[in-house]
Write an enzyme that holds these catalytic residues in place. Sequence first.
Site, PDB file in Angstrom:
ATOM      1  N   ALA A  43     -31.914   3.995  31.258  1.00 30.67           N
ATOM      2  CA  ALA A  43     -30.796   3.458  31.060  1.00 30.67           C
ATOM      3  C   ALA A  43     -30.248   2.660  32.422  1.00 30.67           C
ATOM      4  O   ALA A  43     -30.652   3.121  33.480  1.00 30.67           O
ATOM      5  CB  ALA A  43     -29.477   4.561  30.684  1.00 30.67           C
ATOM      6  N   ASP A  44     -29.276   1.738  32.025  1.00 31.47           N
ATOM      7  CA  ASP A  44     -28.709   1.074  33.262  1.00 31.47           C
ATOM      8  C   ASP A  44     -27.269   0.382  32.694  1.00 31.47           C
ATOM      9  O   ASP A  44     -27.268   0.139  31.590  1.00 31.47           O
ATOM     10  CB  ASP A  44     -29.515  -0.304  33.566  1.00 31.47           C
ATOM     11  CG  ASP A  44     -28.871  -0.771  34.743  1.00 31.47           C
ATOM     12  OD1 ASP A  44     -29.385  -0.299  35.952  1.00 31.47           O
ATOM     13  OD2 ASP A  44     -28.360  -1.722  34.852  1.00 31.47           O
TER      14      ASP A  44
END
Length: 202
Positions: free
Chosen positions: A82-83
């Site tokens: 995730a970012d």
Amino acid sequence: MRFDLSPLTSKEVILASASPRRTELLKQAGIEHVIMPSECEEIIKSNIPQDVVQELAGQKAWEVYQRYLREHRTEDFLVIGADTVVALDGKILGKPKDETDAFGMLSLLQGREHQVYTGVSLIRYEDGAVLRKSFYECSNVQVYPVSEKEIYEYIASGEPLDKAGAYGIQGRFAVHIRGIEGDYNNIVGLPIARIYHEIKVW
């Protein structure tokens, strides 16, 4: 530690992040997991927020997938990367370099609405096959007008310096949030409901 949504999705789950907020959200959903932060060099090829977060989430997940696979080729597993970025008027605000940078970001955000994007990359290894899925969520955040004194006091807490956009909605800056549209958990760093349902139908 297994993630059991159905007989088809019982596997080890690896979170490609050291974020305590993301691991807490997975725990909240009852998803046991291994924490294995990505060691990849992040390469950004776009300046469009939704493309950037999916690109970086994919890079993180793929690096961890390759590293984990070396010693677990006989196992089924799922990697979650995730970012998260904050964007104002389509321009990405990253983590502040210092207190001056944090002040500048918070001054821009106060009294206005901005967007928080989180990209997610899922990589599933099952029976020797690799499947990949990526998506993003966007939430709108409205911030009350905030005085310079309040901004300086918030910066003095040290909280903004490791946060995208120089604030954490789950921390002291919560008193300045007028409202949100979209998934609150997405703003914290992981759209856990979307992840759960994406895996469930995969």
